[in-house]
Motif scaffolding. Structure first.
Motif, mmCIF file in Angstrom:
data_model
loop_
_atom_site.group_PDB
_atom_site.id
_atom_site.type_symbol
_atom_site.label_atom_id
_atom_site.label_comp_id
_atom_site.label_asym_id
_atom_site.label_seq_id
_atom_site.Cartn_x
_atom_site.Cartn_y
_atom_site.Cartn_z
ATOM 1 N N THR A 169 -2.589 -16.974 10.080
ATOM 2 C CA THR A 169 -1.394 -16.929 9.237
ATOM 3 C C THR A 169 -0.800 -18.322 9.149
ATOM 4 O O THR A 169 -0.884 -19.112 10.096
ATOM 5 N N THR A 170 -0.216 -18.629 8.011
ATOM 6 C CA THR A 170 0.518 -19.875 7.849
ATOM 7 C C THR A 170 1.809 -19.565 7.094
ATOM 8 O O THR A 170 1.855 -18.653 6.262
ATOM 9 N N ASP A 218 5.679 -24.536 -2.990
ATOM 10 C CA ASP A 218 4.501 -23.895 -2.407
ATOM 11 C C ASP A 218 3.524 -24.939 -1.890
ATOM 12 O O ASP A 218 3.289 -25.963 -2.534
ATOM 13 N N ARG A 239 -0.469 -25.584 0.087
ATOM 14 C CA ARG A 239 -1.792 -24.981 0.075
ATOM 15 C C ARG A 239 -2.476 -25.228 1.405
ATOM 16 O O ARG A 239 -2.479 -26.343 1.927
ATOM 17 N N THR A 243 -6.164 -24.136 3.772
ATOM 18 C CA THR A 243 -7.532 -23.621 3.672
ATOM 19 C C THR A 243 -8.031 -23.273 5.067
ATOM 20 O O THR A 243 -7.699 -23.942 6.059
ATOM 21 N N ALA A 284 -7.321 -17.138 0.284
ATOM 22 C CA ALA A 284 -6.028 -16.898 0.925
ATOM 23 C C ALA A 284 -5.306 -15.753 0.231
ATOM 24 O O ALA A 284 -5.453 -15.525 -0.969
ATOM 25 N N ARG A 285 -4.511 -15.015 1.030
ATOM 26 C CA ARG A 285 -3.610 -14.005 0.493
ATOM 27 C C ARG A 285 -2.212 -14.618 0.543
ATOM 28 O O ARG A 285 -1.604 -14.670 1.617
ATOM 29 N N ALA A 286 -1.728 -15.106 -0.577
ATOM 30 C CA ALA A 286 -0.514 -15.915 -0.598
ATOM 31 C C ALA A 286 0.675 -15.104 -1.110
ATOM 32 O O ALA A 286 0.532 -14.065 -1.774
ATOM 33 N N ASP A 294 5.508 -15.146 -0.884
ATOM 34 C CA ASP A 294 6.725 -15.756 -0.345
ATOM 35 C C ASP A 294 7.746 -14.653 -0.116
ATOM 36 O O ASP A 294 7.536 -13.497 -0.487
ATOM 37 N N HIS A 340 7.099 -20.056 1.410
ATOM 38 C CA HIS A 340 5.742 -19.695 1.014
ATOM 39 C C HIS A 340 4.926 -19.331 2.258
ATOM 40 O O HIS A 340 5.150 -19.855 3.349
ATOM 41 N N GLU A 393 0.646 -18.066 3.491
ATOM 42 C CA GLU A 393 -0.747 -17.772 3.155
ATOM 43 C C GLU A 393 -1.409 -17.162 4.382
ATOM 44 O O GLU A 393 -1.217 -17.653 5.505
ATOM 45 N N SER A 430 -4.011 -28.020 6.370
ATOM 46 C CA SER A 430 -2.827 -27.973 5.502
ATOM 47 C C SER A 430 -2.904 -29.128 4.506
ATOM 48 O O SER A 430 -2.932 -30.310 4.906
#
Length: 717
Positions: A268-269, A277, A279, A281, A291-293, A295, A309, A311, A329
């Motif tokens: 999780t991030t 937002d 990004r 990986t 990713a499942r993004a 907010d 945000h 992800e 990141s």
């Protein structure tokens, strides 16, 4: 808002980090599966949505304790965490239900499973525990048999609808479901020197402590930075996983080395602060994961808190080999991350449903890997692996018996009578924290009646010796009541008669342990021995006046009145003084003779190798005669207790016996000589050139170099 107190006073400068930490916490903890990779999990998160989470409120805990408390979660970090959890669970075999607090005590709590419904939650209710706990129990109880079940309770207050903490275990189902895992976390920002904060925390601990089985399953969080590690640790215990948490700046990466037996990797991030937002990986053995993004921005009219945000990632992993995963990141801004490793392990524990005080109660446990007993010996020897059971508060070591089977024994004490004790088997190393739970009820103590056979104990008759002697026999307790289950002690004690140095011992006989349904019990045979001293007097232990007795008793003090004392009978014939000591006397005599013999050969003196004399019938003849070496003459070598000597008769011949000689020269210490016989011996004075008789005091000086001696017609030098 129905609050009696607050667990977290949020300082203005901590708001951003608290919210993001809370969000990451919820994701890392809640999404983690709670059993093996082959087991589905029913996860229920009870989420505090009371007004104190988002707005200031007044604490009135008593005289002098009133205080305005700051909101615990003004930036809705709990909502962010729940959304992350929903993203991870989406599409998996695990089921997640978020249960929010109801608007009133009688209102049914909302049950949420979709992201939009979670995002729309408001911090506006009271602090009502009862209905959410009832709903959670209903959901968890309906889970199919064999599924993992876990309850996470997250709040910042104490209930207004529960009068006593004692009501809580039944509400959550801890008593009825020993396999249910529960963890309670409280947001706490009080200061230790503030009376209001201290009073509130004591109240909070009294309530939340009843929602968990063990103290380590309850944690108070002070500061937003503690939320992620706290929830990660809590769920790592339930999962048997190794949590990894931390923070990444833009452009940074975190690489995680994943060992064998891991079936899924979850990550999780979440943004550390509101902003644009970012990004992230996650790259594994099969490349980059999608990713499942999302907010936590509020829906219109819900709130004005800025959004953050997030992800989330989830992927299968090959449990048969090690792998490497890298989280990166790309920015902008810092993010907080959490890794969950889902291991293909479960645990199993077995113990008697009912046990007795003082009884030996076996605990058996094993680890399960892919539905089979896990028996990797190398794994058990590596990384500080340990196994133990917690029975109530008592720690019981579990020993590997082979084949992946672990076993230990505990003995309930009198204080546990009538209680149902929780039993938890724990397997742990540097990355594993796996457990399984059950219970056992402790009934009253077993009765102990001892009937030793034979009684009295006959050791027989024997003759003493120069060394200690011993006679032994066995005593059987198989006719006793519960001696096979309760610990028995045995001791040999004086019994009034004359001991004369006699001693006794009593030890259990290995291999005579009773066979019980649960395994081996206590030994049923004891070896009793009598030991006579060396060179004893007559020793007698007879009926009516025994000198020794063996006492059998239960180890527990409550069995003291049931101790059994059995006479030990024997007859030892003593030894006379001479029979006992003759070897010593013979040894001393032999040593003295040997010393005398050695001295007889070593102590006598010898002539120096070059010592010689000249013999003649006149003084002038001495210059014409050859020197005679004394060592080569009769008696010239030392003998047994005899110094070397040279004996000359009046005719100048060497003779063997001194009685036949006129002059006897004998060897002395250090190469010296002396005259031991010298009839009419004279020495020529070199100053006056006259013959003078040899004085007696010069006899001990022996031969002097360059001196001339005469006796009768014999001259020598």
């Amino acid at each position: 808002m129905g609050w009696l107190g607050a667990w977290r006073v949020v300082r203005a400068g901590q708001a951003v980090r608290r919210a993001s930490a809370l969000a990451a916490w919820l994701v890392v903890v809640l999404l983690a599966p709670l059993a093996s990779a082959l087991t589905r999990n029913e996860v229920v998160l009870i989420l505090d949505t009371s007004g104190s989470m988002g707005t200031p409120w007044e604490y009135t805990g008593g005289p002098g304790l009133a205080k305005t408390m700051k909101p615990s979660d003004p930036e809705r970090g709990a909502i962010l965490g729940a959304l992350l959890l929903e993203a991870l669970a989406r599409g998996s075999q695990d089921r997640l239900t978020v249960v929010a607090f109801g608007a009133t005590e009688a209102t049914a709590p909302p049950l949420l499973q979709q992201a939009e419904a979670i995002r729309a939650l408001r911090y506006s209710t009271g602090t009502f525990y009862r209905r959410p706990l009832q709903e959670a129990r209903r959901i968890l109880s309906a889970a199919p048999r064999g599924d993992g079940r876990v309850l996470l309770f997250f709040t910042d207050g104490i209930p207004t609808d529960i009068r006593s903490p004692d009501e809580l275990p039944a509400l959550v189902g801890l008593d009825a479901d020993p396999e249910l895992d529960s963890f309670a976390l409280g947001l706490w920002s009080g200061e230790s020197n503030d009376p209001s904060d201290a009073a509130f925390r004591r109240q909070a601990q009294a309530y939340l402590g009843r929602l968990v089985r063990r103290p380590e399953d309850l944690e108070f969080l002070v500061g937003g930075g503690q939320v992620v590690p706290a929830f990660t640790r809590a769920y790592a215990r339930a999962l048997g996983s190794r949590p990894e948490i931390g923070r990444l700046e833009a452009g940074q990466s975190k690489t995680l080395e994943v060992g064998k037996y891991v079936v899924e990797v979850l990550a999780t991030t979440a943004a550390s602060a509101p902003g644009p937002d970012y990004r992230a990986t996650l790259r594994g053995p099969r490349g980059e994961l999608p990713a499942r993004a999302g907010d936590n921005r509020c829906a219109p009219g819900v709130c004005t808190a800025p959004g953050r945000h997030f992800e989330a990632f989830r992927s299968d992993n090959d449990p048969g080999q090690a792998s490497r995963w890298t989280l990166t990141s790309a920015g902008p801004g810092a993010i907080e991350y959490g890794f969950i490793l889902r291991y293909d392990f479960a645990a199993r524990v077995a113990v008697r449903a009912v046990a007795n005080v003082g009884d030996q109660v076996p605990v058996e446990a094993e680890m399960i890997f892919q539905a089979k007993t896990f028996a990797d010996e190398e794994f058990f020897r590596a990384d500080g692996f340990e196994a133990y059971a917690l029975v109530g508060t008592t720690r019981v070591p579990l020993v590997h018996r082979g084949g992946g089977k672990f076993a230990g024994v505990f003995v309930p004490d009198a204080g546990s009578k009538g209680l149902t004790l929780p039993v938890r088997a724990v397997f742990r190393n540097t990355w594993l924290d796996l457990h399984a739970d059950t219970t056992t009820r402790i009934d009253g103590a077993l009765e102990l009646t001892l009937r030793p056979v034979p009684s009295p104990v006959e050791l027989g008759a024997w003759t003493g010796a120069r060394l200690r002697t011993e006679r032994c026999t066995r005593v059987d307790l198989s006719g006793s009541v519960n001696a096979d289950r309760l610990e028995v002690t045995c001791a040999v004690v004086p019994s009034g008669g004359s001991l004369h140095g006699m001693e006794g011992t009593c030890e259990p006989v290995p291999g005579t342990e009773a066979t019980l349904p649960s395994g081996l019990g206590r030994p049923l045979q004891w070896e009793v021995c009598g030991r006579a001293p060396r060179c004893p007097d007559d020793c007698l232990s007879a009926p009516g006046q025994p000198a020794l007795a063996v006492v059998f008793a239960g180890k527990d003090p409550r069995f003291a009145a049931g101790a059994v004392k059995v006479p030990v009978l024997y007859r030892v014939q003593g030894l006379s003084w001479l029979a006992c000591w003759w070897p010593v006397l013979a040894a001393v005599g032999g040593a003295l003779f040997t010393l005398w013999f050695i001295v007889g050969w070593v102590r006598p003196h010898s002539f120096e190798h070059g010592l010689s004399v000249r013999l003649a019938g006149s003084e002038a003849g001495l210059r014409r005669t050859s020197a005679l070496v004394l060592r080569e003459q009769p008696g010239g070598v030392r003998g047994f207790y005899r110094n070397a000597r040279a004996a000359l008769n009046a005719g100048g011949d060497f003779v063997r016996h001194p009685r036949q000689a006129a002059v006897v020269i004998e060897a002395g210490p250090g190469g010296t000589t002396r005259f031991t016989r010298a009839t009419g011996l004279e020495r020529k004075d070199r100053r006056t050139n006259q013959w003078v008789p040899l004085p007696p005091e010069e006899m001990t000086q022996g031969l002097e170099p360059s001196s001339i001696y005469r006796t009768g017609n014999l001259y020598f030098t």
